[in-house]
Design a protein around this motif. Structure first.
Motif, mmCIF file in Angstrom:
data_model
loop_
_atom_site.group_PDB
_atom_site.id
_atom_site.type_symbol
_atom_site.label_atom_id
_atom_site.label_comp_id
_atom_site.label_asym_id
_atom_site.label_seq_id
_atom_site.Cartn_x
_atom_site.Cartn_y
_atom_site.Cartn_z
ATOM 1 N N PHE A 214 -36.206 32.544 67.498
ATOM 2 C CA PHE A 214 -36.132 33.743 68.844
ATOM 3 C C PHE A 214 -34.879 34.841 68.788
ATOM 4 C CE2 PHE A 214 -34.404 34.658 73.228
ATOM 5 C CZ PHE A 214 -35.905 35.892 73.934
ATOM 6 N N LEU A 215 -33.228 34.301 68.720
ATOM 7 C CA LEU A 215 -32.417 35.011 68.793
ATOM 8 C C LEU A 215 -32.595 35.777 67.700
ATOM 9 C CD1 LEU A 215 -29.589 32.094 68.756
ATOM 10 C CD2 LEU A 215 -30.413 34.083 70.707
ATOM 11 N N TYR A 216 -33.027 35.867 66.172
ATOM 12 C CA TYR A 216 -33.531 36.575 65.041
ATOM 13 C C TYR A 216 -34.080 37.940 65.555
ATOM 14 C CZ TYR A 216 -34.053 37.853 60.346
ATOM 15 O OH TYR A 216 -33.815 38.554 59.590
ATOM 16 N N ASP A 217 -35.251 37.886 66.116
ATOM 17 C CA ASP A 217 -35.960 38.752 66.785
ATOM 18 C C ASP A 217 -34.938 39.050 67.743
ATOM 19 O OD1 ASP A 217 -38.341 37.850 64.924
ATOM 20 O OD2 ASP A 217 -39.385 36.874 66.568
ATOM 21 N N LEU A 218 -34.196 38.480 68.687
ATOM 22 C CA LEU A 218 -34.075 39.728 69.107
ATOM 23 C C LEU A 218 -32.647 40.623 68.718
ATOM 24 C CD1 LEU A 218 -33.664 37.812 72.813
ATOM 25 C CD2 LEU A 218 -34.537 39.556 72.028
ATOM 26 N N PHE A 219 -31.452 39.923 67.372
ATOM 27 C CA PHE A 219 -31.058 40.218 67.352
ATOM 28 C C PHE A 219 -31.043 40.191 65.263
ATOM 29 C CE2 PHE A 219 -29.289 38.592 71.124
ATOM 30 C CZ PHE A 219 -29.120 39.431 72.224
ATOM 31 N N PRO A 220 -31.689 40.633 65.316
ATOM 32 C CA PRO A 220 -31.705 40.535 63.255
ATOM 33 C C PRO A 220 -30.530 41.437 62.671
ATOM 34 C CG PRO A 220 -33.278 42.586 64.089
ATOM 35 C CD PRO A 220 -32.553 41.621 65.382
ATOM 36 N N TRP A 221 -29.934 41.750 62.588
ATOM 37 C CA TRP A 221 -28.972 42.669 62.684
ATOM 38 C C TRP A 221 -27.695 41.949 62.809
ATOM 39 C CZ3 TRP A 221 -31.052 44.383 66.962
ATOM 40 C CH2 TRP A 221 -30.207 44.333 67.871
ATOM 41 N N ILE A 222 -27.513 41.408 63.093
ATOM 42 C CA ILE A 222 -26.151 39.916 63.418
ATOM 43 C C ILE A 222 -26.740 38.778 62.865
ATOM 44 C CG2 ILE A 222 -25.175 38.855 64.772
ATOM 45 C CD1 ILE A 222 -25.669 41.310 67.452
ATOM 46 N N MET A 223 -27.928 38.067 63.230
ATOM 47 C CA MET A 223 -28.642 36.893 62.274
ATOM 48 C C MET A 223 -28.583 36.692 60.947
ATOM 49 S SD MET A 223 -28.519 35.020 65.037
ATOM 50 C CE MET A 223 -29.489 33.482 65.028
ATOM 51 N N LYS A 224 -28.622 37.779 60.469
ATOM 52 C CA LYS A 224 -29.076 37.889 59.070
ATOM 53 C C LYS A 224 -27.670 37.477 58.732
ATOM 54 C CE LYS A 224 -31.986 41.744 58.577
ATOM 55 N NZ LYS A 224 -32.793 43.898 58.103
ATOM 56 N N HIS A 225 -26.424 37.664 58.785
ATOM 57 C CA HIS A 225 -25.077 37.519 58.332
ATOM 58 C C HIS A 225 -24.639 36.186 58.743
ATOM 59 C CE1 HIS A 225 -25.763 41.720 56.741
ATOM 60 N NE2 HIS A 225 -26.023 42.289 58.228
ATOM 61 N N LEU A 226 -25.398 35.648 59.964
ATOM 62 C CA LEU A 226 -24.129 34.425 60.627
ATOM 63 C C LEU A 226 -24.973 33.701 60.067
ATOM 64 C CD1 LEU A 226 -24.144 34.891 64.153
ATOM 65 C CD2 LEU A 226 -22.855 35.108 62.253
ATOM 66 N N PRO A 227 -24.119 32.239 59.343
ATOM 67 C CA PRO A 227 -24.885 31.235 59.053
ATOM 68 C C PRO A 227 -26.087 30.170 60.109
ATOM 69 C CG PRO A 227 -22.778 30.834 60.207
ATOM 70 C CD PRO A 227 -22.991 32.703 60.334
ATOM 71 N N GLY A 228 -26.150 29.208 59.371
ATOM 72 C CA GLY A 228 -27.427 29.143 60.564
ATOM 73 C C GLY A 228 -28.951 28.389 59.517
ATOM 74 N N PRO A 229 -30.174 28.270 60.636
ATOM 75 C CA PRO A 229 -30.978 27.427 60.154
ATOM 76 C C PRO A 229 -31.700 29.150 59.444
ATOM 77 C CG PRO A 229 -30.860 26.766 62.516
ATOM 78 C CD PRO A 229 -29.300 27.210 62.088
ATOM 79 N N GLN A 230 -31.863 30.077 60.247
ATOM 80 C CA GLN A 230 -32.091 30.959 59.134
ATOM 81 C C GLN A 230 -32.055 31.211 57.853
ATOM 82 O OE1 GLN A 230 -29.867 31.932 62.102
ATOM 83 N NE2 GLN A 230 -28.288 32.710 60.898
ATOM 84 N N LYS A 231 -30.837 31.206 58.171
ATOM 85 C CA LYS A 231 -29.878 30.829 55.959
ATOM 86 C C LYS A 231 -31.056 29.759 55.644
ATOM 87 C CE LYS A 231 -26.825 34.399 56.213
ATOM 88 N NZ LYS A 231 -27.594 35.567 55.583
ATOM 89 N N GLU A 232 -31.486 29.041 55.874
ATOM 90 C CA GLU A 232 -32.522 28.181 55.546
ATOM 91 C C GLU A 232 -33.634 28.105 54.943
ATOM 92 O OE1 GLU A 232 -31.737 24.348 57.585
ATOM 93 O OE2 GLU A 232 -29.498 23.896 57.100
ATOM 94 N N ALA A 233 -33.668 28.802 56.327
ATOM 95 C CA ALA A 233 -35.479 29.224 56.233
ATOM 96 C C ALA A 233 -35.752 29.974 55.002
ATOM 97 C CB ALA A 233 -35.841 29.499 57.352
ATOM 98 N N PHE A 234 -34.153 31.439 55.468
ATOM 99 C CA PHE A 234 -35.060 31.931 54.452
ATOM 100 C C PHE A 234 -34.539 31.915 53.020
ATOM 101 C CE2 PHE A 234 -34.817 35.418 57.792
ATOM 102 C CZ PHE A 234 -35.922 36.269 57.860
ATOM 103 N N ALA A 235 -33.805 30.740 52.421
ATOM 104 C CA ALA A 235 -33.376 30.112 51.101
ATOM 105 C C ALA A 235 -34.388 29.194 50.910
ATOM 106 C CB ALA A 235 -32.759 29.832 51.107
ATOM 107 N N GLY A 236 -35.820 28.830 51.737
ATOM 108 C CA GLY A 236 -36.702 28.054 51.873
ATOM 109 C C GLY A 236 -38.206 28.897 50.807
ATOM 110 N N LEU A 237 -38.286 30.213 52.125
ATOM 111 C CA LEU A 237 -38.652 31.026 52.211
ATOM 112 C C LEU A 237 -38.738 31.853 49.991
ATOM 113 C CD1 LEU A 237 -41.407 33.147 51.708
ATOM 114 C CD2 LEU A 237 -39.154 34.543 52.835
#
Length: 493
Positions: A214-237
């Motif tokens: 949810f936070l990634y969809d609201l603030f993608p320009w920030i979340m792209k550069h922060l550590p967290g599960p989103q980094k793991e998800a894109f590494a999986g992709l």
């Protein structure tokens, strides 16, 4: 003269006016929770979030309502009549897929799931045709599923009736079916790269519908550069993409595209055939994304459904006994069961359908995007609006199902015990964006389920009265990790 106080007041006034103006411009949308700046009305769902959050909103605002995810309006259709009117009766208006920042990054508007327009039409048509060529409903991929089911039975047998976690072996089996479909071969469950592929799929799929998503969809320009599960998800992709690229390259170097054996072969042949067609969208980028689509859409969904089915058999031994009795009477000692045998076992068919209904694995139906201005039930749905058909609300609708909150296979049987296909059963969606892999999923569920029920009786471990039936709530809702005892049957195959 401007003072700091008057400047702040002026800025707040301008922002307030802009917010009120935007509210006024969207006044014709269906009603919904109070919309706040930045987060919209999503706060209403995030507070005490549960599987029933959307159903509760329909009780407050009606069967057509609006949720604002930030500045994005999402129109939700709840209940069978509303969903049918939208995605079935007006299917041509909802043939597009909305692109949130996360799903845009995931699909890059390529492949089947995350594309629109001409690209999507070509990819979906090719996917449907190729699925048929690969033998869905005949003996092609069914043979691979049967072989995988045999290995799964052996894995359960090796536990010798002791408690085991079924999630990993079932996920391995389902993932290997997708490998057979796309790559033309299966992997050993001890293959290191295969296990990495499975784990990458876990990371990616289980990121969805979390607070970080949810936070990634609201603030993608920030979340792209922060550590967290989103980094793991894109590494999986990226690992899944890399795995698929290697298989594509192997097919190009050593495959026989003019005697195609799998999806990649067929696609490479189509690329060759379409070289001189300026309107062709057949290329390696779309091929890669189609393969990723098969894995992301076809592993977690089917494996979670089968895990729920076994859990329910352990918790409802009377239902399990009836399934086993029917299978034994119809098939006896016959070793192989195929999807075409489904009509011979109406009670077993009803149990599979009721498992799909009672433990519907999604939060809601597949999101759509309105492609033209439309009025439905007196509400204006503008072009570009994101629309969610709340399939869960249909599957638990009290006016449709006799006991919607209970596991009851009789929902799919008539008074004479014959199987009844229910119009309201929209587990796989409907309209032009219905699930491409529905037939494959149905074949897998039937073959895996019947093979396992012929071979074992499933029970909770000693000391466990009932296995937890509460799901892990996210976009795909699997059971919590559990253990089960697979007790060999004397007449098991």
């Amino acid at each position: 003269m401007w003072t700091p106080g008057t400047l702040i007041a002026a800025v707040l006034s301008v922002l307030s006016l802009r917010f009120l103006k935007r509210l006024w411009s969207r006044k014709n949308y269906p009603p919904g929770p109070l919309r706040l700046p930045v987060i919209g009305s999503a706060w209403r769902i995030l507070i005490n979030f549960s599987l029933d959050s959307f159903i509760k909103l329909a009780k407050d605002y009606g069967n057509v309502y609006t949720i604002w995810a930030g500045n994005l309006p999402v129109v939700v259709f709840s209940g069978f009549e509303a969903v049918k009117e939208a995605i079935i009766n007006h299917s041509e208006y909802f043939d597009e897929r909305p692109m949130s920042p996360f799903f845009e990054a995931l699909g890059k508007q390529k492949g089947i799931i995350f594309s629109n327009g001409h690209n999507w039409k070509q990819q979906k048509r090719f996917g449907l045709v190729t699925m048929r060529k690969l033998g869905l409903g005949k003996k092609g991929i069914e043979h691979q599923i049967e072989e995988q089911a045999h290995q799964l039975v052996q894995t359960f047998a090796d536990a010798k009736g002791q408690p085991l976690d079924p999630i990993i072996p079932i996920t391995n089996a389902v993932t290997n079916v997708i490998c057979a479909l796309t790559f033309g071969h299966r992997f050993s469950v001890g293959d290191e790269e295969f296990l990495k592929l499975r784990d990458a799929l876990f990371l990616l799929v289980r990121f969805t519908a979390t607070i970080f998503h949810f936070l990634y969809d609201l603030f993608p320009w920030i979340m792209k550069h922060l550590p967290g599960p989103q980094k793991e998800a894109f590494a999986g992709l990226e690992f899944i993409a890399s795995f698929a690229r290697k298989e594509i390259q192997k097919h190009k170097a050593h495959g026989t595209p003019h005697e195609p054996q799998d999806f990649i072969d067929y696609y490479l042949l189509q690329i060759e055939k379409s070289k001189k067609d300026p309107s062709s969208t057949y290329n390696e980028e779309n091929l890669l994304q189609c393969v990723i689509d098969f894995f992301t859409a076809g592993t977690e969904t089917t494996s979670s459904t089968l895990n729920w089915a076994l859990l329910l058999m352990a918790n409802y031994p009377d239902v399990q006994e009836k399934v086993q009795k029917e299978i034994d009477e119809v098939f006896g000692s016959s070793q192989s069961l195929f999807y075409g045998d489904l009509k011979k076992v109406p009670y077993t068919n009803a149990v599979i359908h009721e498992s799909l209904r009672f433990k519907y694995i999604f939060l809601f139906g597949s999101p759509r995007q309105c492609s033209k201005d439309l009025n439905i039930f007196g509400f204006f749905i503008p072009k570009g609006a994101t629309v969610i058909p709340d399939v869960r609300s249909i599957l638990f609708e009290s006016k449709t199902w006799e006991t919607p909150q209970k596991f009851n296979p009789n929902h799919f049987l008539d008074k004479d015990g014959h199987f009844v296909q229910r119009e309201e059963f929209l587990e796989f969606g409907a309209g032009v964006r219905a699930c491409l892999g529905e037939q494959l999923a149905r074949i897998e569920l039937f073959i895996f389920f019947t093979r396992l029920l012929r071979s074992f009786t499933f029970q909770p471990p000693e000391g466990v009265k009932k296995i937890n039936e509460e799901p892990v709530v996210r976009l795909v809702n699997p059971p919590h990790p559990y253990k089960i005892c697979a007790i060999p049957r004397n007449n098991g195959s």
